[in-house]
Write an enzyme that holds these catalytic residues in place. Structure first.
Site, PDB file in Angstrom:
ATOM      1  N   ASN A 140      41.982  46.689  44.550  1.00 12.57           N
ATOM      2  CA  ASN A 140      42.529  46.379  43.230  1.00 12.57           C
ATOM      3  C   ASN A 140      42.197  47.530  42.279  1.00 12.57           C
ATOM      4  OD1 ASN A 140      43.151  45.401  40.706  1.00 12.57           O
ATOM      5  ND2 ASN A 140      42.129  43.428  40.973  1.00 12.57           N
ATOM      6  N   CYS A 171      44.231  43.555  34.352  1.00 14.93           N
ATOM      7  CA  CYS A 171      45.119  43.879  35.470  1.00 14.93           C
ATOM      8  C   CYS A 171      46.603  43.769  35.116  1.00 14.93           C
ATOM      9  CB  CYS A 171      44.802  43.000  36.672  1.00 14.93           C
ATOM     10  SG  CYS A 171      43.220  43.424  37.392  1.00 14.93           S
ATOM     11  N   HIS A 215      51.065  42.839  41.341  1.00 18.44           N
ATOM     12  CA  HIS A 215      49.707  43.358  41.162  1.00 18.44           C
ATOM     13  C   HIS A 215      48.926  43.091  42.442  1.00 18.44           C
ATOM     14  CE1 HIS A 215      45.787  44.188  39.729  1.00 18.44           C
ATOM     15  NE2 HIS A 215      45.392  42.924  39.722  1.00 18.44           N
TER      16      HIS A 215
HETATM   17  N1  ACO Z   1      31.436  39.036  52.050  1.00 15.62           N
HETATM   18  C1  ACO Z   1      31.053  37.917  52.695  1.00 15.62           C
HETATM   19  N2  ACO Z   1      30.993  36.734  52.089  1.00 15.62           N
HETATM   20  C2  ACO Z   1      31.333  36.673  50.783  1.00 15.62           C
HETATM   21  C3  ACO Z   1      31.743  37.801  50.061  1.00 15.62           C
HETATM   22  C4  ACO Z   1      31.775  39.022  50.750  1.00 15.62           C
HETATM   23  N3  ACO Z   1      32.158  40.175  50.159  1.00 15.62           N
HETATM   24  N4  ACO Z   1      32.007  37.441  48.805  1.00 15.62           N
HETATM   25  C5  ACO Z   1      31.792  36.125  48.728  1.00 15.62           C
HETATM   26  N5  ACO Z   1      31.380  35.653  49.918  1.00 15.62           N
HETATM   27  C6  ACO Z   1      31.024  34.284  50.269  1.00 15.62           C
HETATM   28  C7  ACO Z   1      30.658  33.463  49.060  1.00 15.62           C
HETATM   29  O1  ACO Z   1      29.290  33.643  48.702  1.00 15.62           O
HETATM   30  C8  ACO Z   1      30.932  32.074  49.552  1.00 15.62           C
HETATM   31  O2  ACO Z   1      29.870  31.657  50.361  1.00 15.62           O
HETATM   32  P1  ACO Z   1      29.330  30.140  50.288  1.00 15.62           P
HETATM   33  O3  ACO Z   1      30.503  29.306  50.712  1.00 15.62           O
HETATM   34  O4  ACO Z   1      28.206  30.140  51.249  1.00 15.62           O
HETATM   35  O5  ACO Z   1      28.942  29.923  48.866  1.00 15.62           O
HETATM   36  C9  ACO Z   1      32.142  32.256  50.458  1.00 15.62           C
HETATM   37  O6  ACO Z   1      32.174  33.648  50.815  1.00 15.62           O
HETATM   38  C10 ACO Z   1      33.467  31.907  49.780  1.00 15.62           C
HETATM   39  O7  ACO Z   1      33.506  32.542  48.519  1.00 15.62           O
HETATM   40  P2  ACO Z   1      34.670  32.312  47.505  1.00 15.62           P
HETATM   41  O8  ACO Z   1      34.378  33.060  46.232  1.00 15.62           O
HETATM   42  O9  ACO Z   1      34.964  30.851  47.391  1.00 15.62           O
HETATM   43  O10 ACO Z   1      35.863  33.033  48.269  1.00 15.62           O
HETATM   44  P3  ACO Z   1      37.379  33.071  47.925  1.00 15.62           P
HETATM   45  O11 ACO Z   1      38.140  32.647  49.081  1.00 15.62           O
HETATM   46  O12 ACO Z   1      37.681  32.437  46.595  1.00 15.62           O
HETATM   47  O13 ACO Z   1      37.630  34.644  47.750  1.00 15.62           O
HETATM   48  C11 ACO Z   1      38.019  36.237  45.985  1.00 15.62           C
HETATM   49  C12 ACO Z   1      36.986  35.354  46.722  1.00 15.62           C
HETATM   50  C13 ACO Z   1      38.561  37.216  47.005  1.00 15.62           C
HETATM   51  C14 ACO Z   1      37.302  36.975  44.871  1.00 15.62           C
HETATM   52  C15 ACO Z   1      39.137  35.346  45.444  1.00 15.62           C
HETATM   53  O14 ACO Z   1      38.583  34.273  44.735  1.00 15.62           O
HETATM   54  C16 ACO Z   1      40.086  36.073  44.515  1.00 15.62           C
HETATM   55  O15 ACO Z   1      40.864  36.901  44.935  1.00 15.62           O
HETATM   56  N6  ACO Z   1      40.100  35.730  43.209  1.00 15.62           N
HETATM   57  C17 ACO Z   1      41.097  36.235  42.266  1.00 15.62           C
HETATM   58  C18 ACO Z   1      40.945  37.713  41.966  1.00 15.62           C
HETATM   59  C19 ACO Z   1      41.959  38.110  40.887  1.00 15.62           C
HETATM   60  O16 ACO Z   1      43.139  37.844  40.989  1.00 15.62           O
HETATM   61  N7  ACO Z   1      41.490  38.703  39.804  1.00 15.62           N
HETATM   62  C20 ACO Z   1      42.391  38.993  38.693  1.00 15.62           C
HETATM   63  C21 ACO Z   1      42.696  40.400  38.585  1.00 15.62           C
HETATM   64  S1  ACO Z   1      41.271  41.406  38.391  1.00 15.62           S
HETATM   65  C22 ACO Z   1      41.233  41.970  36.743  1.00 15.62           C
HETATM   66  O17 ACO Z   1      41.928  41.526  35.877  1.00 15.62           O
HETATM   67  C23 ACO Z   1      40.213  43.031  36.403  1.00 15.62           C
END
Ligand code: ACO
Length: 327
Positions: A284, A114, A254
């Protein structure tokens, strides 16, 4: 000494719109979760047999050349940032050049997930600053839908497809890419990656069965690193260029997660009105997020505006650039 100025920008997203409502029918998710946790409402998906990142990159570059009235044969170099190249080889930059009629000049890909566009912009600007080239095209293009597992709700809601391209030309009046910082740390390699398809795990029945050709992300771990490093590097580039929050006309972040963007803006002392945001429309798009932001906001930019571009991605990779807008 000349600086490399962005003298034009163009973007492209494919027609098909994948909404949160459609995703609700595909996996166990809902609009409320996706919107509140990421800020994403819809993303564009490239459909069609044999269509790859190059097709979107070529649309962005062709549009850029037309807009600037620059002929393909005037371009000195084309760099493409992508994590979803059409092929392992030849490189996607090569294919884009062929599609738009750029011939007999250098072209190569940069892979920094990214942060790819920021890396490519930094590399491209060196060719201008040294005086070697006069017209360098930098493209960010990614067809993330090619490597996203649409049965995995933790990743499939995040990504979209798109491309954006900028023209870099010399500027001696103090405009352009005035500074940039690129960083990486292999500590992130197991938190966000596509395990198979490269030389460690070439494609096999086993890699396909284990779904190793898809994006794997440990979201919460990546989130922590992203929040800290994107904010730190943005603060670093501001400090070393003696910029306060009020000096920055626009933060161009980003677009991975609205919460990461908000945290970075807060740390920089920049209110939301001066933060470019289009994650709700595109998700993204990896290397395309920053040029697509610049493209969407182009009409609001003024000559002399101070922009801070900031990115974070797989690797981990991250970085920032200080740009004085040239037109
Ligand atoms: N719909 C509903 N529930 C979901 C979903 C979904 N799509 N996805 C996950 N959940 C659930 C999980 O299973 C979890 O449930 P549990 O508590 O029962 O286990 C709960 O929601 C919380 O999940 P988390 O993963 O802890 O959620 P978080 O708040 O961390 O959000 C996210 C997830 C959006 C992926 C976040 O962690 C994030 O943005 N991470 C960074 C992404 C990023 O910057 N990537 C770098 C660039 S990408 C690249 O380089 C290619």
């Amino acid at each position: 000494m000349s600086k490399a100025a962005i003298t034009g920008i163009h973007g492209y997203v494919p027609d098909y719109v994948l909404t949160n409502a459609e995703l609700e029918r595909m996996v166990d998710t809902n609009d409320e979760w996706i919107t509140s946790r990421t800020g994403i409402k819809e993303r564009h998906i490239l459909k069609g047999e044999g269509m790859g990142s190059s097709h979107m990159g070529a649309k962005a570059v062709a549009g850029l050349l037309e807009k600037l009235n620059i002929k393909p044969q005037e371009v000195d170099l084309l760099i493409c940032a992508t994590t979803t190249p059409d092929y392992v080889f030849p490189c996607t930059a090569n294919l884009i050049c062929d599609m738009v009629g750029i011939r007999n000049v250098g072209s190569f890909d940069i892979q920094a997930a990214c942060s790819g566009f920021l890396y490519a912009l930094t590399v491209g600007s060196q060719f201008i600053e040294t005086g070697k080239y006069k017209k360098v095209v930098v493209v960010g293009a990614d067809k993330m839908s090619a490597i996203v597992d649409y049965t995995d709700r933790t990743t499939c809601v995040l990504f979209g497809d798109g491309a954006g391209a900028v023209m870099l030309e010399p500027n001696t009046d103090g405009f352009g890419i005035l500074d940039s910082i690129i960083k990486s740390d292999g500590i992130g390699q197991n938190h966000l990656f596509q395990k198979a398809g490269g030389s460690r795990y070439p494609p096999s029945h086993e890699t396909v069965e284990k779904r190793w050709h898809y994006v794997y992300q440990d979201g919460p771990s990546v989130f922590k690193f992203a929040v800290k490093n994107m904010a730190d590097v943005s603060a670093e580039i501001m400090e070393r260029n003696h910029l306060s929050g009020s000096d920055v006309a626009w933060l161009v972040p980003h677009q991975a997660n609205k919460r990461i963007i908000d945290a970075t803006a807060h740390r920089m002392g920049i209110e939301s009105e001066r933060v470019m945001m289009n994650i709700h429309r595109y998700g993204n798009t990896t290397a395309a997020t920053i040029p697509l932001c610049l493209f969407d906001y182009e009409s609001q930019l003024k000559k002399g505006d101070n922009l801070v571009l900031a990115a974070f991605g797989g690797g981990f990779t991250w970085g920032a650039a200080y740009v004085k807008w040239a037109y």
